[in-house]
Design a protein around this motif. Structure first.
Motif, PDB file in Angstrom:
ATOM      1  N   VAL A 182      99.009  35.891  -6.085  1.00  0.00           N
ATOM      2  CA  VAL A 182      98.703  35.098  -4.898  1.00  0.00           C
ATOM      3  C   VAL A 182      98.311  36.039  -3.760  1.00  0.00           C
ATOM      4  CG1 VAL A 182      99.591  33.444  -3.208  1.00  0.00           C
ATOM      5  CG2 VAL A 182     100.316  33.312  -5.612  1.00  0.00           C
ATOM      6  N   GLY A 183      97.184  35.778  -3.145  1.00  0.00           N
ATOM      7  CA  GLY A 183      96.711  36.632  -2.062  1.00  0.00           C
ATOM      8  C   GLY A 183      97.487  36.437  -0.778  1.00  0.00           C
ATOM      9  N   ASN A 184      97.203  37.300   0.189  1.00  0.00           N
ATOM     10  CA  ASN A 184      97.883  37.217   1.484  1.00  0.00           C
ATOM     11  C   ASN A 184      97.604  35.906   2.208  1.00  0.00           C
ATOM     12  OD1 ASN A 184      99.357  39.683   1.785  1.00  0.00           O
ATOM     13  ND2 ASN A 184      97.415  40.753   2.045  1.00  0.00           N
ATOM     14  N   GLY A 185      96.413  35.359   1.987  1.00  0.00           N
ATOM     15  CA  GLY A 185      96.013  34.206   2.789  1.00  0.00           C
ATOM     16  C   GLY A 185      95.582  34.686   4.169  1.00  0.00           C
ATOM     17  N   ASP A 255      95.322  45.702  10.798  1.00  0.00           N
ATOM     18  CA  ASP A 255      95.015  46.544   9.648  1.00  0.00           C
ATOM     19  C   ASP A 255      96.276  47.190   9.086  1.00  0.00           C
ATOM     20  OD1 ASP A 255      92.339  45.951   9.800  1.00  0.00           O
ATOM     21  OD2 ASP A 255      91.824  47.714  10.988  1.00  0.00           O
ATOM     22  N   PHE A 256      97.137  47.698   9.970  1.00  0.00           N
ATOM     23  CA  PHE A 256      98.385  48.310   9.516  1.00  0.00           C
ATOM     24  C   PHE A 256      99.253  47.296   8.767  1.00  0.00           C
ATOM     25  CE2 PHE A 256      98.963  52.127  12.603  1.00  0.00           C
ATOM     26  CZ  PHE A 256      97.912  52.764  11.963  1.00  0.00           C
ATOM     27  N   TYR A 257      99.361  46.104   9.330  1.00  0.00           N
ATOM     28  CA  TYR A 257     100.238  45.097   8.727  1.00  0.00           C
ATOM     29  C   TYR A 257      99.732  44.680   7.347  1.00  0.00           C
ATOM     30  CZ  TYR A 257     103.157  40.988   8.154  1.00  0.00           C
ATOM     31  OH  TYR A 257     104.056  40.073   7.660  1.00  0.00           O
ATOM     32  N   LEU A 258      98.429  44.449   7.227  1.00  0.00           N
ATOM     33  CA  LEU A 258      97.882  44.015   5.945  1.00  0.00           C
ATOM     34  C   LEU A 258      97.956  45.132   4.904  1.00  0.00           C
ATOM     35  CD1 LEU A 258      94.806  41.926   7.144  1.00  0.00           C
ATOM     36  CD2 LEU A 258      97.024  41.097   6.321  1.00  0.00           C
ATOM     37  N   GLN A 259      97.794  46.380   5.324  1.00  0.00           N
ATOM     38  CA  GLN A 259      97.960  47.503   4.400  1.00  0.00           C
ATOM     39  C   GLN A 259      99.403  47.559   3.898  1.00  0.00           C
ATOM     40  OE1 GLN A 259      96.542  51.252   5.972  1.00  0.00           O
ATOM     41  NE2 GLN A 259      94.715  50.290   6.820  1.00  0.00           N
ATOM     42  N   TYR A 260     100.327  47.320   4.800  1.00  0.00           N
ATOM     43  CA  TYR A 260     101.737  47.344   4.425  1.00  0.00           C
ATOM     44  C   TYR A 260     102.059  46.213   3.440  1.00  0.00           C
ATOM     45  CZ  TYR A 260     106.774  46.716   4.837  1.00  0.00           C
ATOM     46  OH  TYR A 260     108.107  46.551   4.575  1.00  0.00           O
ATOM     47  N   GLN A 261     101.509  45.034   3.669  1.00  0.00           N
ATOM     48  CA  GLN A 261     101.738  43.914   2.758  1.00  0.00           C
ATOM     49  C   GLN A 261     101.196  44.234   1.369  1.00  0.00           C
ATOM     50  OE1 GLN A 261     103.457  41.064   3.132  1.00  0.00           O
ATOM     51  NE2 GLN A 261     104.069  41.760   5.163  1.00  0.00           N
ATOM     52  N   ASP A 262     100.046  44.898   1.303  1.00  0.00           N
ATOM     53  CA  ASP A 262      99.498  45.295   0.003  1.00  0.00           C
ATOM     54  C   ASP A 262     100.385  46.341  -0.660  1.00  0.00           C
ATOM     55  OD1 ASP A 262      97.382  43.567   0.296  1.00  0.00           O
ATOM     56  OD2 ASP A 262      95.981  45.083   1.033  1.00  0.00           O
ATOM     57  N   ALA A 263     100.919  47.266   0.128  1.00  0.00           N
ATOM     58  CA  ALA A 263     101.781  48.310  -0.428  1.00  0.00           C
ATOM     59  C   ALA A 263     103.068  47.726  -0.992  1.00  0.00           C
ATOM     60  CB  ALA A 263     102.099  49.349   0.645  1.00  0.00           C
ATOM     61  N   LYS A 264     103.555  46.653  -0.406  1.00  0.00           N
ATOM     62  CA  LYS A 264     104.799  46.036  -0.876  1.00  0.00           C
ATOM     63  C   LYS A 264     104.686  45.502  -2.298  1.00  0.00           C
ATOM     64  CE  LYS A 264     106.997  43.165   1.765  1.00  0.00           C
ATOM     65  NZ  LYS A 264     107.249  42.061   2.711  1.00  0.00           N
ATOM     66  N   ILE A 265     103.493  45.088  -2.680  1.00  0.00           N
ATOM     67  CA  ILE A 265     103.311  44.547  -4.034  1.00  0.00           C
ATOM     68  C   ILE A 265     102.631  45.566  -4.945  1.00  0.00           C
ATOM     69  CG2 ILE A 265     103.234  42.177  -3.210  1.00  0.00           C
ATOM     70  CD1 ILE A 265     100.217  42.219  -3.516  1.00  0.00           C
ATOM     71  N   ASP A 275     103.331  58.190   4.222  1.00  0.00           N
ATOM     72  CA  ASP A 275     104.701  57.699   4.389  1.00  0.00           C
ATOM     73  C   ASP A 275     104.957  57.223   5.809  1.00  0.00           C
ATOM     74  OD1 ASP A 275     106.040  60.297   2.221  1.00  0.00           O
ATOM     75  OD2 ASP A 275     105.212  58.309   1.769  1.00  0.00           O
ATOM     76  N   ASP A 276     104.318  57.879   6.779  1.00  0.00           N
ATOM     77  CA  ASP A 276     104.548  57.482   8.172  1.00  0.00           C
ATOM     78  C   ASP A 276     104.064  56.065   8.418  1.00  0.00           C
ATOM     79  OD1 ASP A 276     105.673  59.891   8.745  1.00  0.00           O
ATOM     80  OD2 ASP A 276     103.807  60.794   9.495  1.00  0.00           O
ATOM     81  N   LEU A 277     102.913  55.707   7.849  1.00  0.00           N
ATOM     82  CA  LEU A 277     102.393  54.348   8.015  1.00  0.00           C
ATOM     83  C   LEU A 277     103.321  53.340   7.363  1.00  0.00           C
ATOM     84  CD1 LEU A 277     100.231  52.323   8.793  1.00  0.00           C
ATOM     85  CD2 LEU A 277      99.010  52.896   6.695  1.00  0.00           C
ATOM     86  N   SER A 278     103.837  53.660   6.173  1.00  0.00           N
ATOM     87  CA  SER A 278     104.743  52.738   5.489  1.00  0.00           C
ATOM     88  C   SER A 278     106.015  52.523   6.300  1.00  0.00           C
ATOM     89  CB  SER A 278     105.091  53.288   4.100  1.00  0.00           C
ATOM     90  OG  SER A 278     105.974  52.416   3.427  1.00  0.00           O
ATOM     91  N   GLU A 279     106.566  53.610   6.845  1.00  0.00           N
ATOM     92  CA  GLU A 279     107.778  53.472   7.649  1.00  0.00           C
ATOM     93  C   GLU A 279     107.494  52.698   8.929  1.00  0.00           C
ATOM     94  OE1 GLU A 279     109.189  57.370   8.336  1.00  0.00           O
ATOM     95  OE2 GLU A 279     109.710  57.764   6.224  1.00  0.00           O
ATOM     96  N   PHE A 280     106.316  52.962   9.522  1.00  0.00           N
ATOM     97  CA  PHE A 280     105.957  52.285  10.769  1.00  0.00           C
ATOM     98  C   PHE A 280     105.879  50.778  10.567  1.00  0.00           C
ATOM     99  CE2 PHE A 280     104.002  51.668  14.803  1.00  0.00           C
ATOM    100  CZ  PHE A 280     102.994  50.753  14.612  1.00  0.00           C
ATOM    101  N   MET A 281     105.233  50.338   9.478  1.00  0.00           N
ATOM    102  CA  MET A 281     105.072  48.920   9.252  1.00  0.00           C
ATOM    103  C   MET A 281     106.365  48.289   8.738  1.00  0.00           C
ATOM    104  SD  MET A 281     102.253  48.482  10.453  1.00  0.00           S
ATOM    105  CE  MET A 281     102.445  46.732  10.251  1.00  0.00           C
ATOM    106  N   ASP A 282     107.198  49.073   8.066  1.00  0.00           N
ATOM    107  CA  ASP A 282     108.464  48.535   7.589  1.00  0.00           C
ATOM    108  C   ASP A 282     109.352  48.124   8.762  1.00  0.00           C
ATOM    109  OD1 ASP A 282     111.472  49.683   6.152  1.00  0.00           O
ATOM    110  OD2 ASP A 282     110.337  47.929   5.523  1.00  0.00           O
ATOM    111  N   GLU A 283     109.163  48.804   9.893  1.00  0.00           N
ATOM    112  CA  GLU A 283     109.997  48.515  11.049  1.00  0.00           C
ATOM    113  C   GLU A 283     109.512  47.308  11.840  1.00  0.00           C
ATOM    114  OE1 GLU A 283     109.846  52.205  13.006  1.00  0.00           O
ATOM    115  OE2 GLU A 283     111.231  53.209  11.649  1.00  0.00           O
ATOM    116  N   ILE A 284     108.212  46.984  11.745  1.00  0.00           N
ATOM    117  CA  ILE A 284     107.731  45.833  12.518  1.00  0.00           C
ATOM    118  C   ILE A 284     107.599  44.585  11.676  1.00  0.00           C
ATOM    119  CG2 ILE A 284     106.410  47.382  13.991  1.00  0.00           C
ATOM    120  CD1 ILE A 284     103.875  46.182  12.777  1.00  0.00           C
ATOM    121  N   ASP A 285     107.838  44.700  10.368  1.00  0.00           N
ATOM    122  CA  ASP A 285     107.762  43.502   9.512  1.00  0.00           C
ATOM    123  C   ASP A 285     108.887  42.554   9.881  1.00  0.00           C
ATOM    124  OD1 ASP A 285     106.928  41.847   7.486  1.00  0.00           O
ATOM    125  OD2 ASP A 285     108.308  42.721   6.043  1.00  0.00           O
ATOM    126  N   GLU A 286     108.511  41.329  10.187  1.00  0.00           N
ATOM    127  CA  GLU A 286     109.516  40.354  10.632  1.00  0.00           C
ATOM    128  C   GLU A 286     110.124  39.663   9.427  1.00  0.00           C
ATOM    129  OE1 GLU A 286     109.147  41.167  14.646  1.00  0.00           O
ATOM    130  OE2 GLU A 286     110.553  39.902  13.593  1.00  0.00           O
TER     131      GLU A 286
END
Length: 286
Positions: A182-185, A255-265, A275-286
Motif C-alpha cells: 500500500v502506497g503512502n497516499g 521530502d524528509f518526511y516522505l523519505q523517512y516513511q519509505d525507509a520505515k518499510i 543516519d542523521d536524516l533517519s534520526e531527524f525524521m524519527d524525532e518529528i514523526d507523530e
C-alpha cells in the motif's frame, strides 16, 4: 488666333491627363514598397521580451506559464495553508517557547522517563502488528518488554527491558500496510498535528483500537499525544536551523518526511539516506 488657343488647350488637357496617371503610378509604387516591407517584417522572428519587464506590456499569445506539480502532494495549496498555521503562527508563538522551556528546565532523566512511559503504551500495538506480518521474534520482544517495563519499570518509566538486551522493536500498522504494497497516499499537513500521509493517518487510527488505548479516555489520549509531541519537539531544537534556513521549509520537510516513511518499510530508494536524516525524521514523526 484660334490655332494658338487650340494648341494651348490641347497642352493643358494633356498635362491634366498625365498628372493623375503619374500620381496613380506613384501611389502604386509606394503601396508595393509598403507591402514588401510588411512581408519582410512578418518573416522576421519576434524578439524575445524579458519576463517581468515593467516597461513592456508584451504578453505571450499562448498564455503559457510554468508549474511544478508534485504528484505526492495533490492538496498542496491546503497543506501550505496548514503549514503556515503550524510553522509561522503556532510554532514561534506557542510550541517553540514551550519546547525550549521543557528542554531547559526539565532534567534529561525526567524527560526520558516520561517518554518511556509514552512509548511503553505502544508496545501492545507493535505486538499485534508483528503478529500480522508473521514476525514471531518481534512480537515476543514487544510482549516481554511491555510486561517487564510495566511492572519492574514502574509503568515503563525505567526501560528495564533495554538493560536485559531486549531492544525496542516498534512497528505501527502503517508499516504493515506499506509492506503489503500500500502506497503512502497523498501527503497531508494537519494543523497542530504536523506532517503525515493518508496511510500513516489510517494506521494511527487502527493502532488506537488496541489495548491500552481502548481503555483510555479522550483526555488521557490527548495527554499522551501532547507529551509525545513535546518530547519530540524538544529534541529538534538543535536542528531548527535546518528548516529555518531552507529556501522552501515546507518542501524540505515534505521530502524528509516522505523519505523517512519509505525507509520505515525498507524501500531501496530510501536505504541510502544517511543516519542523521533517519534520526531527524524519527524525532518529528507523530
Amino acid at each position: 488666333m484660334w490655332q494658338k488657343t487650340l494648341v494651348i488647350t490641347s497642352l493643358l488637357l494633356a498635362g491634366c491627363a498625365a498628372q493623375p496617371q503619374d500620381q496613380v503610378a506613384a501611389q502604386e509604387s509606394i503601396s508595393a514598397q509598403d507591402h514588401q516591407q510588411t512581408s519582410t517584417k512578418a518573416q522576421e522572428p519576434a524578439k524575445p521580451v524579458a519576463k517581468g519587464d515593467a516597461f513592456n506590456d508584451y504578453k505571450p499569445q499562448d498564455g503559457a506559464r510554468s508549474t511544478a506539480n508534485d504528484a505526492r502532494d495533490p492538496f498542496e495549496p491546503v497543506n501550505r495553508a496548514a503549514w503556515f498555521i503550524n510553522y509561522d503562527v503556532l510554532d514561534p508563538y506557542a510550541v517553540r517557547p514551550v519546547a525550549h522551556a521543557y528542554a531547559d528546565y526539565v532534567a534529561v532523566p525526567i524527560r526520558e522517563g516520561v517518554q518511556n512511559v509514552v512509548l511503553n503504551l505502544e508496545e501492545p500495538a507493535s505486538f499485534v502488528n508483528h503478529v500480522i506480518t508473521g514476525d514471531a521474534v518481534g512480537a515476543g520482544t514487544n510482549l516481554v518488554r511491555f510486561g517487564v517495563n510495566s511492572t519492574l519499570g514502574l509503568l515503563g518509566f525505567f526501560d528495564v527491558a533495554e538493560k536485559m538486551t531486549l531492544a525496542s522493536k516498534p512497528k505501527d500498522f502503517s508499516q504493515v500496510l506499506g509492506q503489503m504494497g500500500v502506497g503512502n497516499g497523498p501527503f497531508l499537513m494537519v494543523p497542530l498535528y504536523g506532517p503525515t500521509t493518508l496511510r500513516q493517518l489510517s494506521g494511527d487510527v487502527v493502532d488506537g483500537l488496541y489495548f491500552p488505548y481502548d481503555a483510555m479516555t479522550v483526555a488521557m489520549r490527548a495527554g499522551k499525544w501532547a507529551l509525545n509531541g513535546l518530547y519530540e519537539r524538544s529534541e529538534l531544537i538543535d536542528r531548527e536551523p535546518i528548516i529555518d534556513n531552507a529556501l522552501d521549509p515546507y518542501g524540505l520537510t515534505k521530502d524528509f518526511y516522505l523519505q523517512y516513511q519509505d525507509a520505515k518499510i525498507g524501500k531501496e530508494a530510501a536505504a541510502d539516506a544517511d543516519d542523521d536524516l533517519s534520526e531527524f525524521m524519527d524525532e518529528i514523526d507523530e
